[in-house]
Design a protein around this motif. Structure first.
Motif, PDB file in Angstrom:
ATOM      1  N   LEU A   1       3.741   7.239   3.891  1.00 12.84           N
ATOM      2  CA  LEU A   1       4.617   6.380   3.095  1.00 12.84           C
ATOM      3  C   LEU A   1       5.760   5.835   3.941  1.00 12.84           C
ATOM      4  O   LEU A   1       6.371   6.564   4.726  1.00 12.84           O
ATOM      5  N   THR A   2       6.054   4.556   3.766  1.00 12.84           N
ATOM      6  CA  THR A   2       7.233   3.923   4.361  1.00 12.84           C
ATOM      7  C   THR A   2       7.938   3.130   3.264  1.00 12.84           C
ATOM      8  O   THR A   2       7.365   2.878   2.202  1.00 12.84           O
ATOM      9  N   GLN A   3       9.183   2.762   3.519  1.00 15.32           N
ATOM     10  CA  GLN A   3       9.944   2.067   2.482  1.00 15.32           C
ATOM     11  C   GLN A   3       9.385   0.669   2.229  1.00 15.32           C
ATOM     12  O   GLN A   3       8.895  -0.004   3.133  1.00 15.32           O
ATOM     13  N   GLY A   4       9.469   0.248   0.972  1.00 17.91           N
ATOM     14  CA  GLY A   4       9.045  -1.090   0.596  1.00 17.91           C
ATOM     15  C   GLY A   4      10.192  -2.082   0.698  1.00 17.91           C
ATOM     16  O   GLY A   4      11.350  -1.710   0.958  1.00 17.91           O
ATOM     17  N   ASP A   5       9.887  -3.354   0.479  1.00 15.26           N
ATOM     18  CA  ASP A   5      10.909  -4.402   0.608  1.00 15.26           C
ATOM     19  C   ASP A   5      12.031  -4.220  -0.409  1.00 15.26           C
ATOM     20  O   ASP A   5      13.200  -4.477  -0.108  1.00 15.26           O
ATOM     21  N   GLY A   6      11.688  -3.782  -1.636  1.00 18.07           N
ATOM     22  CA  GLY A   6      12.726  -3.592  -2.651  1.00 18.07           C
ATOM     23  C   GLY A   6      13.698  -2.496  -2.273  1.00 18.07           C
ATOM     24  O   GLY A   6      14.915  -2.642  -2.438  1.00 18.07           O
ATOM     25  N   ALA A   7      13.166  -1.373  -1.753  1.00 21.10           N
ATOM     26  CA  ALA A   7      14.038  -0.283  -1.310  1.00 21.10           C
ATOM     27  C   ALA A   7      14.910  -0.727  -0.154  1.00 21.10           C
ATOM     28  O   ALA A   7      16.107  -0.419  -0.093  1.00 21.10           O
ATOM     29  N   ARG A   8      14.319  -1.475   0.778  1.00 22.93           N
ATOM     30  CA  ARG A   8      15.080  -1.946   1.942  1.00 22.93           C
ATOM     31  C   ARG A   8      16.223  -2.857   1.508  1.00 22.93           C
ATOM     32  O   ARG A   8      17.360  -2.709   1.968  1.00 22.93           O
ATOM     33  N   ARG A   9      15.945  -3.785   0.580  1.00 26.48           N
ATOM     34  CA  ARG A   9      16.994  -4.707   0.134  1.00 26.48           C
ATOM     35  C   ARG A   9      18.092  -3.965  -0.622  1.00 26.48           C
ATOM     36  O   ARG A   9      19.285  -4.275  -0.483  1.00 26.48           O
ATOM     37  N   ALA A  10      17.709  -2.970  -1.447  1.00 28.51           N
ATOM     38  CA  ALA A  10      18.704  -2.217  -2.203  1.00 28.51           C
ATOM     39  C   ALA A  10      19.631  -1.451  -1.267  1.00 28.51           C
ATOM     40  O   ALA A  10      20.853  -1.413  -1.455  1.00 28.51           O
ATOM     41  N   ILE A  11      19.061  -0.831  -0.238  1.00 34.31           N
ATOM     42  CA  ILE A  11      19.869  -0.068   0.717  1.00 34.31           C
ATOM     43  C   ILE A  11      20.763  -0.993   1.526  1.00 34.31           C
ATOM     44  O   ILE A  11      21.934  -0.680   1.792  1.00 34.31           O
ATOM     45  N   GLU A  12      20.243  -2.161   1.900  1.00 34.25           N
ATOM     46  CA  GLU A  12      21.036  -3.098   2.698  1.00 34.25           C
ATOM     47  C   GLU A  12      22.255  -3.607   1.936  1.00 34.25           C
ATOM     48  O   GLU A  12      23.262  -3.967   2.543  1.00 34.25           O
ATOM     49  N   SER A  13      22.178  -3.632   0.611  1.00 35.81           N
ATOM     50  CA  SER A  13      23.271  -4.193  -0.182  1.00 35.81           C
ATOM     51  C   SER A  13      24.289  -3.140  -0.630  1.00 35.81           C
ATOM     52  O   SER A  13      25.279  -3.477  -1.265  1.00 35.81           O
ATOM     53  N   CYS A  14      24.042  -1.851  -0.291  1.00 40.42           N
ATOM     54  CA  CYS A  14      24.976  -0.819  -0.731  1.00 40.42           C
ATOM     55  C   CYS A  14      26.067  -0.596   0.314  1.00 40.42           C
ATOM     56  O   CYS A  14      26.023  -1.158   1.417  1.00 40.42           O
ATOM     57  N   VAL A  15      27.056   0.199  -0.038  1.00 44.38           N
ATOM     58  CA  VAL A  15      28.117   0.566   0.894  1.00 44.38           C
ATOM     59  C   VAL A  15      28.109   2.081   1.062  1.00 44.38           C
ATOM     60  O   VAL A  15      27.632   2.818   0.193  1.00 44.38           O
ATOM     61  N   ILE A  16      28.642   2.556   2.193  1.00 40.06           N
ATOM     62  CA  ILE A  16      28.703   3.981   2.486  1.00 40.06           C
ATOM     63  C   ILE A  16      30.156   4.437   2.407  1.00 40.06           C
ATOM     64  O   ILE A  16      31.030   3.846   3.044  1.00 40.06           O
ATOM     65  N   HIS A  17      30.420   5.471   1.624  1.00 37.85           N
ATOM     66  CA  HIS A  17      31.759   6.054   1.539  1.00 37.85           C
ATOM     67  C   HIS A  17      31.720   7.383   2.280  1.00 37.85           C
ATOM     68  O   HIS A  17      31.084   8.341   1.849  1.00 37.85           O
ATOM     69  N   ALA A  18      32.388   7.438   3.446  1.00 43.02           N
ATOM     70  CA  ALA A  18      32.352   8.627   4.298  1.00 43.02           C
ATOM     71  C   ALA A  18      33.608   9.459   4.100  1.00 43.02           C
ATOM     72  O   ALA A  18      34.716   8.927   3.999  1.00 43.02           O
ATOM     73  N   PHE A  19      33.440  10.772   4.047  1.00 45.14           N
ATOM     74  CA  PHE A  19      34.574  11.674   3.915  1.00 45.14           C
ATOM     75  C   PHE A  19      34.253  12.957   4.667  1.00 45.14           C
ATOM     76  O   PHE A  19      33.094  13.302   4.891  1.00 45.14           O
ATOM     77  N   GLU A  20      35.318  13.668   5.093  1.00 42.43           N
ATOM     78  CA  GLU A  20      35.128  14.901   5.834  1.00 42.43           C
ATOM     79  C   GLU A  20      34.654  16.007   4.913  1.00 42.43           C
ATOM     80  O   GLU A  20      35.039  16.087   3.743  1.00 42.43           O
TER      81      GLU A  20
END
Length: 256
Positions: free
Chosen positions: A108-127
């Motif tokens: 299994l590899t990611q599909g186009d929908g999963a790739r687009r959803a991940i590309e449009s999100c933001v990452i909130h990093a904390f210690e």
């Protein structure tokens, strides 16, 4: 916009860069079919005349049946392909060969929908809180060095920070928990580790850690300073699932 929370860990393994961090995703939850159906219902997409759980299970079952007929599956969330490992003899050609003679897998590899959803999100990093505890950076078989994959009965290497497994508490050691059946656990005691250092834990994978998917936890009473022991054991649950053996979704070098 969707947000993925990520824990920032100070990277003490890079000497040329100061104050750099690596990130591990903080898993919000592990969702099953019923959970996805509930999310769909909350969007008011499901109707009263449709059993969403039954439909999704039927859909996934049909994907499995289609894959067993040699089809590749393409959906917005995943793409699947068939992998075959092993060899056959000349007199096997032109005849049906039982799958158990070979290593046949659905990759299994990611599909186009999963790739687009991940590309449009933001990452909130904390210690990470409790920075004095152990941190797992990677779990590999050092003979193949593929992330999050081990081989039954093979070598296992856990790398990270503050990992030295020390202390007399019964929980001190490495715990494997089956993803399929969380009541199934396998414990690796400190005496089985060599090296047992702040950055590396190496051991032979117990036979009881069979082929499948597993969670890994390291527990220690080791403190920040060499030789220091703390009263209360500290644990770290590795956020990734470890695949042991030939598990669907794991791609060996050269596979699609």
């Amino acid at each position: 916009m969707s947000t993925i929370n990520a824990i920032a860990h100070l990277n003490e393994l890079t000497k040329e860069i100061e104050n750099d961090y690596y990130l591990t995703a903080q898993v919000t939850a592990t969702l099953g079919v019923d959970d996805i159906v509930a999310r769909i219902a909350a969007r008011e997409i499901a109707t009263k005349n449709v059993d969403g759980t039954a439909f999704i299970k039927t859909f996934l079952d049909e994907c499995a049946r289609a894959a067993a007929e040699g089809n590749n599956i393409v959906t917005p969330f995943f793409r699947s392909s068939i992998g075959i490992q092993g060899s056959v003899l000349a007199n096997d050609l032109g005849h049906n060969i039982p799958a158990d003679r070979l290593k046949v897998s659905v990759n299994l590899t990611q599909g186009d929908g999963a790739r687009r959803a991940i590309e449009s999100c933001v990452i909130h990093a904390f210690e990470q809180s409790g920075a004095t505890g152990p941190v797992i950076q990677s779990v590999t078989d050092p003979t193949e060095n593929k992330p999050n994959h081990l081989n039954p009965g093979g070598m296992a290497l856990i790398s990270g920070m503050r990992l030295a497994v020390k202390g007399d508490d019964a929980s001190v050691g490495i715990l494997f928990t089956s993803e399929k059946d969380t009541s199934k656990t396998v414990f690796v005691a400190p005496k089985s580790l060599s090296p047992n250092s702040p950055t590396k834990l190496q051991f032979v994978l117990p036979a009881a850690v069979t082929e499948g998917k597993w969670y890994v936890r390291v527990t220690t009473q080791g403190g920040s300073n060499p030789g220091q022991l703390v009263k209360t054991p500290r644990s770290y649950d590795y956020p990734e699932i470890i695949k042991v053996g030939d598990v669907p979704g794991y791609e060996r070098p050269g596979e699609l």
